[in-house]
Scaffold this active site. Structure first.
Site, PDB file in Angstrom:
ATOM      1  N   GLY A   1       0.818  -1.206   0.000  1.00  0.00           N
ATOM      2  CA  GLY A   1       0.000   0.000   0.000  1.00  0.00           C
ATOM      3  C   GLY A   1       0.852   1.257   0.000  1.00  0.00           C
ATOM      4  N   ARG A  34      14.057  13.255  -0.019  1.00  0.00           N
ATOM      5  CA  ARG A  34      13.460  13.389  -1.342  1.00  0.00           C
ATOM      6  C   ARG A  34      12.128  12.633  -1.392  1.00  0.00           C
ATOM      7  NH1 ARG A  34      15.799  14.652  -5.931  1.00  0.00           N
ATOM      8  NH2 ARG A  34      17.884  14.018  -5.291  1.00  0.00           N
ATOM      9  N   LYS A  45      14.255   9.200   2.598  1.00  0.00           N
ATOM     10  CA  LYS A  45      13.967   8.658   3.925  1.00  0.00           C
ATOM     11  C   LYS A  45      12.581   8.008   3.882  1.00  0.00           C
ATOM     12  CE  LYS A  45      16.437  12.361   6.415  1.00  0.00           C
ATOM     13  NZ  LYS A  45      16.224  13.514   7.332  1.00  0.00           N
ATOM     14  N   GLU A  83       6.004   5.284   8.847  1.00  0.00           N
ATOM     15  CA  GLU A  83       5.716   5.256  10.279  1.00  0.00           C
ATOM     16  C   GLU A  83       5.756   6.622  10.931  1.00  0.00           C
ATOM     17  OE1 GLU A  83       7.400   1.113  11.675  1.00  0.00           O
ATOM     18  OE2 GLU A  83       8.378   1.809   9.864  1.00  0.00           O
TER      19      GLU A  83
END
Lengths: 354, 743, 187
Positions: free
Chosen positions: B470, B632, B705, B709
């Site tokens: 997802g 980015r 990155k 989460e």
């Protein structure tokens, strides 16, 4: 799920006859029965499918002004009946606050009324439950009891009735129309569901083989249309059972309450009609003090059945709020979030510093 | 605003999902949608006691049920080559695979019934009516004795800190000590864990939802005593994992065992109530925060002690203290963990494991300190802004958190917030509260590999056993590939979700795109280098003599950097070389030197508005604004969705999720989706995401990155703080439910 | 009694195709009939108990949870599943809007969400007198479909967009669908 015989009844007589076999259960929308069967909580040997019975899917206005809701009218269809919503807005608001659109489209009038408790211990076949297995004990006692009953419970059962629909029906003096092996009869709505006492396995006034054929709202029920609300406190904004709910209706005459109705949901094993509280309203002008007095009376006999003392105070407050909202008048359009404390649009109420 | 942050032709574009058409038409086949010929159905029977042993199963009743083919119990389960209790690495979690009759927790699989139909298998499992020898379980947090584990989370040290806490507290003008509790949570992806397993001799084909196909393959090879190359694990679509599908769980392996036992292809799907036990959860925690600060708000001490819970038979400890190690500057920091055991299934990684539960406590405590000091909560956070990683002193590889605070605050209108609680109401009389919190999550990387192939027709194939759950791998890996190859997106075919492809690592820990993306980028560069080599060494090519560094790939052509007019199509280069295709592999992994030098984290600021009914206590989050910086952004459309999903998880943590264990039986009373609440659509009227520009030259070559989460952190604390601001009631027992607000 | 393995013939119209089906077991739900016997796996089983909405299909035009509907009780019904929603390769406006607004992540709840949205728009009442749909009514109306990924903002936007497109389409020209797969972010 246990295997079962499937009988599609073509007439009421056929249904009643087919259901006389031991282990038979009536099937309508299935949203509660099939769920219970999947959970192993009920294991019928025979399903008698009522969905093809003729004539039970109508909403009729009777000559005396009463309204009869056929047992097979789907909850969703009832909410979309403009005439019905105009006369009994609190009933529709209650329905719309319950479950989801999908479940409402399948669930029937009688099925909603006959739905079983959502007590987590009733729903857990490994837990002792006097409803499922008389004499086994009540494992809810001493367990996780935040949402259990605060009125009318017994040592043998502390469950609640989860329906929203039933709460305004109780308030409006609805009547349950029944047909069975011994013919037709009627039961007033607020005594149709039984309190647990020492026979929690007996849940309604229905006798073996009997079928609910309709719910009838008496002519005077429509007299509350201008001042009636259903209010429901939930632990998420939608698609959740009530922690506590209230249905109220006021008939105002010249600034005083000619007749007031109050029923509470999810506080007892039946939708809880608060007649003593209603008596306090009669003949008085609506005011916060009067409403608070009525709320105290409504919960006068309440006691916690576990870690749920908060529900008593919450119920008092919801009675006051529902009466306040009803006195202000039924909204012209069904709120976007029916029965919710957040019923008004969140964008409408711009925040300001108090 | 970096929406148009472009890199080549594709990275940075807000493309819609490439897998979208399949998902909106029902054509996307998830694991349980696969139906090999001859498929039979398996259903687990699970324990209703939490501790003891199974003494009886009514096999006769189950076997007599029409359609039942087999009942798999410890007495006839196919033997495994390796014990499921053997722990040869910290992440080889012990599994309950019918190795014996012991019951370790309620909901543990105790038998599997296989039948020709799902209905028969389901009823067969019900007919087993197990008998038990039962012992009283230990369920409550800390009740089973408290000890200090060797490590917490994914191998983090149990304790870490800096400075002198006592001195720091002594120097403080204000001190806050408060204990917070968070509830046990269950991942509950909407797709239940399942497997469709088919054996062909000693070769296994398995369709199962897995966030790590190669790890799954290796584990299965151990259990079944066959080489990994005999196993093909396929998962093209995964219906939500959130950590619960990182490592194979008992139901997934029991399906394979049932297929082996019966010699038939077997489908086993976990029932929803069985999702509350054998497939992991987030442990409940009890966290004590000890804060000291000078009058101007500068922290002098930051202490964070966590007690979390693991199972009686394995170790996984929710590492709530991680946030305090990385986020706020303080001369003294102490983060410690303790553990206790209970008769429950083993907890596991669950979206922002440690950070989510820790963040709500840290952010709540900071607001309690802000109240004590009469300082604006945002000012307090800015006052303690960490310019370097607090404990290690390492510089951050990039950190645009200040911009996140500012842009979020501006969008939200934070400067209009009254300091005092209970100071705002809406026109309906509802209490209104505003709160904020800081989001933080490490920018980690795993190891992965990808293969890039350029074909004679000028199209390319990218292959890696990565996973789309997802987050958007189907789309973003293709975008990265297209840029690396100098091709338009429609000329790039991506193959993922199959363990026969190069190792794609793990889609977890917010590392998937960084790792797989780096591998894809490297593979693309490598294959272009090969192509360049072919061209520049071929006297017939217009690129002859340019040298590798002297060409660029663009629009399906290689061109001389010094003279772009001299170019050649990929296909022509291959044709002349007489090759149908050229292929190369690339690796994705963190670069050790830079990871040692720099602290790498993504950050954000979350602002929440709640409304609370002053009498009834019902809470609604009416507005969330999150501003996040995570290097980015490959695809802003999909990244927004990740942030928003994370923020909704934060809302869910703050207000909803709570597994209610009956401490007598050890069973979870609300093990269903009607009573275990996750948010519905009506729970959140307004959510806004700001993508804050951030360039990171160190984290990996693409500067990516993870974002999966980040959103959950910060949000739960922001909501808890907003509830306090609305009501004046500080609830320290999360989730915040209405009974805790009735005053 | 109780172990009757009887064959029960029923007729269903599934995505416009009339199908004669012999049920070997009265316990079969519409969901398991579709998924395990008719190879229509678009409708998903998330909870099997009417608590998540992933199995939402349209039966005789209304949305229901297929997991709680016994197939035998729906003899003669007309079913629409996600597989039957698009017109060939042309997506239904709701499907297109879910794609445009990223109204999903993992996609598991998506078939149920989309069919629920189709029904919600069809039920009417979202808007007053030809105005735009009320987002709050959309959110309430979609609350019977859980999305664990949390794509609710996109879902709401998708329903609003589809409502506008379908209302407009009903009033004006037939082709108002957003075209193309590559759309610039609106934000």
């Amino acid at each position: 799920m246990k295997s079962f015989d499937y009988v599609r009844a073509g007439s009421l007589a056929e249904a009643v006859a087919a259901a006389s076999a031991p282990g038979a259960a009536y099937l309508a929308g299935g949203t509660n029965l099939v769920d219970l069967m999947k959970g192993g909580l009920t294991r019928p040997d025979r399903l008698v499918d009522l969905t093809r019975l003729p004539g039970l899917d109508r909403i009729e206005t009777l000559p005396d002004g009463a309204t009869r809701i056929g047992a097979l009218v789907r909850n969703g269809a009832l909410t979309r009946d403009a005439g019905f919503a105009g006369r009994y807005p609190a009933v529709v608001e209650a329905l719309l606050s319950g479950a989801s659109a999908q479940l409402r489209n399948a669930a029937t009038t009688a099925g909603n009324v006959l739905q079983r408790t959502r007590c987590g211990y009733f729903y857990d076949p490994a837990s002792a439950c006097n409803k499922r297995s008389p004499g086994a004990g009540c494992e809810a006692r001493g367990g996780i009891t935040r949402t259990h009953a605060v009125l009318g419970w017994s040592e043998h059962c502390i469950a609640t009735h989860p329906s929203d629909f039933c709460v305004p029906l109780a308030a409006l003096d609805a009547v349950v129309e029944i047909e069975g092996p011994t013919g037709r009869r009627e039961v007033p709505f607020d005594v149709f569901h039984l309190l647990p006492g020492d026979t929690p396995e007996r849940e309604t006034a229905l006798r073996a083989g009997e079928v609910v054929t309709a719910i009838r709202l008496p002519p005077e029920a429509a007299g509350f249309a201008g001042h009636s609300r259903y209010l429901k406190v939930r632990e998420r904004t939608s698609y959740a059972f009530a922690v506590v709910s209230a249905a109220v209706g006021l008939r105002l005459e010249g600034g005083t309450i000619a007749d007031g109705r109050i029923a509470l949901g999810s506080v007892a094993l039946r939708p809880w009609r608060a007649r003593e509280a209603e008596a306090l309203l009669a003949g008085r002008a609506p005011s916060p003090e009067v409403f608070a007095e009525a709320a105290r009376a409504a919960l006068a006999g309440a006691t916690p059945s576990g870690d749920n003392a908060f529900k008593i105070e919450l119920a008092r407050r919801i009675v006051v709020r529902a009466l306040t909202l009803a006195a202000a008048g039924t909204p012209g359009r069904m709120p976007a979030l029916p029965a919710s404390p957040f019923a008004t649009s969140p964008t409408a109420g711009a925040s300001h510093h108090a | 605003m970096p929406e148009r942050q472009r890199h080549g032709s594709s990275i940075g574009l807000p493309l819609t999902r490439r897998d979208g058409p399949d998902k909106v038409t029902g054509a996307a086949r998830y694991s349980a949608d696969i139906r090999p010929d001859g498929l039979v159905h398996a259903v687990m029977a699970t324990s209703t006691i939490a501790k003891g042993r199974v003494t009886h199963l009514d096999l006769a009743a189950a076997e007599a049920h029409p359609g039942v083919i087999a009942v798999m119990t410890p007495d006839n389960a196919p033997p495994l080559a390796k014990s499921p209790d053997e722990k040869d690495n910290p992440f080889a979690f012990r599994l309950n695979l019918l190795q014996d009759h012991t019951v370790r927790y309620a909901g543990q699989p105790i038998a599997v019934v296989v039948a020709t139909t799902l209905e028969a298998a389901t009823e067969g499992a019900a007919l087993l009516s197990p008998g038990y020898e039962s012992e009283a379980p230990t369920i409550g947090l800390g009740e089973g004795g408290i000890f200090t584990p060797d490590s917490v989370g994914a191998g983090s040290p149990t304790s870490d800190g800096t400075g002198d806490m006592e001195a720091g507290l002594a120097a403080a003008d204000a001190r806050v000590t408060a204990t917070y509790e968070t509830a046990g949570q269950y991942h509950n992806p909407l797709e239940p864990h399942c497997s469709v397993a088919e054996w062909d001799g000693d070769r296994l084909t398995l369709h199962t939802p897995s966030q790590a196909l190669w790890i799954a393959k290796a584990r299965l090879a151990g259990f079944f005593g066959i080489p990994p190359e005999n196993i093909r694990v396929v998962c093209h679509y995964l219906g939500g994992g959130f950590g619960s599908k990182g490592f194979l769980s008992p139901p997934q392996i029991l399906g394979i065992m049932a297929a082996k036992l019966t010699g038939r292809p077997v489908k086993l799907v976990t029932r929803r109530e069985q999702m509350f036990g054998p497939v992991g959860h987030r442990s409940p925690t009890r966290q004590t925060l000890t804060l000291g600060a000078t009058r101007d708000g500068a922290l002098t001490a930051l202490g964070h002690h966590t007690l979390s819970q693991t199972s009686a038979y394995d170790d996984f400890f929710e590492a709530s203290g991680l946030v305090a190690r990385h986020l706020y500057a303080s001369p003294a920091i102490s983060t410690t963990h303790e553990g206790s055991r209970a008769d429950i299934g083993t907890p596991i990684f669950m979206r922002a494991p440690g950070e989510a539960s820790g963040s709500v406590a840290v952010e709540s405590a900071l607001d309690e300190l802000a109240l004590a000091l009469d300082i604006d909560p945002l000012d307090l956070r800015l006052k303690n802004y960490a310019e370097v990683e607090p404990i290690t002193g390492r510089p951050f590889s990039s950190k645009a958190l200040r911009a996140c605070y500012a842009q979020g605050a501006e969008r939200f209108g934070w400067d209009r917030r009254p300091r005092a609680p209970r100071a705002m109401r809406d026109t309906d009389g509802l209490l209104v509260g505003w709160g904020m919190g800081t989001a933080t999550y490490p920018a980690g990387m795993m190891q992965g590999e990808a293969r890039a192939t350029i074909r004679a027709d000028g199209t390319a194939l990218i292959e890696t056993a990565a996973q789309d759950m997802g987050q958007g791998a189907w789309t973003v890996l293709a975008q990265i590939a297209a840029d690396g190859l100098g091709l338009s997106l429609d000329r790039v075919t991506l193959r993922i979700g199959d363990s026969d492809l190069p190792n794609g690592g793990l889609a977890g820990g917010s590392t998937g795109t960084a790792t797989s993306g780096t591998a894809v980028h490297a593979a693309a560069q490598a294959v272009i280098a090969q192509l360049a080599d072919l061209a520049t060494t071929d006297p017939a090519s217009p690129l002859y003599g340019a040298g590798n560094a002297g060409v660029t790939a663009s629009e399906g052509r290689l061109a001389r950097r010094d003279d772009p007019a001299r170019s050649e199509r990929f296909g022509d280069i291959l044709a002349r070389a007489g090759k149908p295709s050229v292929a190369a592999k690339g690796q994705g992994a963190g670069e050790p030197a830079s990871r040692k030098t720099y602290a790498m984290h993504a950050h954000g600021a979350v602002y929440a508005e709640v409304k609370v009914d002053p009498d009834l206590g019902q809470v609604r989050v009416t507005r969330l604004v999150g501003a996040f910086a995570a290097g980015r952004i490959v695809n802003p459309r999909l990244v927004r969705s990740q942030y928003e999903g994370g923020m909704i998880w934060g809302l869910s943590l703050a207000l909803h999720e709570h597994a209610a264990h009956d401490r007598r039986s050890g069973r979870i009373v609300n093990a269903n989706l009607a009573d275990y609440h996750v948010p519905v659509s009506a729970d959140l009227p307004s959510i806004e995401t700001i993508l804050v520009e951030e360039h990171d030259p160190h984290v990996n070559p693409l500067g990516i990155k993870g974002v999966g989460e980040l959103g959950i952190t910060g949000t739960a604390g922001a909501i808890a703080n907003a509830v306090w601001h609305a009501t004046g009631v500080r609830v320290r027992e999360i989730p915040i439910t209405l009974d805790k607000l009735l005053t | 009694m109780g172990l009757s393995i009887m064959s029960i013939p029923i007729t269903l119209t599934v995505n416009g195709v009339r199908r004669e089906i012999v049920l070997e077991d009265a316990r079969v739900t519409l969901l398991d009939l579709l998924r395990e016997r008719l190879d229509l796996t678009g409708a998903k089983k998330g909870c099997d108990r009417g608590q998540c909405g992933a199995c939402t299909i349209l039966v005789d035009g209304t949305r229901i949870n297929a997991c709680l509907a016994l197939a035998v009780s729906h003899d003669g019904a007309s079913l629409l599943t996600i597989e039957g929603l698009a017109d060939g390769d042309v997506l239904h406006p709701v499907q297109a809007a879910f794609l445009d607004n990223d109204g999903f992540q993992c996609g598991f709840c998506t078939p149920g969400q989309i069919l629920s949205a189709v029904a919600l728009i069809g039920e009417g009442g979202l808007a007053e007198e030809g105005g735009p749909a009320d987002p709050e009514r959309v959110r309430e109306g979609m609350s019977g479909n859980l999305c664990r990924c949390g794509a609710y903002a996109g879902i709401t936007q998708a329903v609003l967009q589809a409502h506008a497109a379908m209302t407009h389409a009903a009033m004006h020209a037939p082709d108002v669908l957003p075209g193309g797969n590559l759309t610039e972010d609106a934000a």
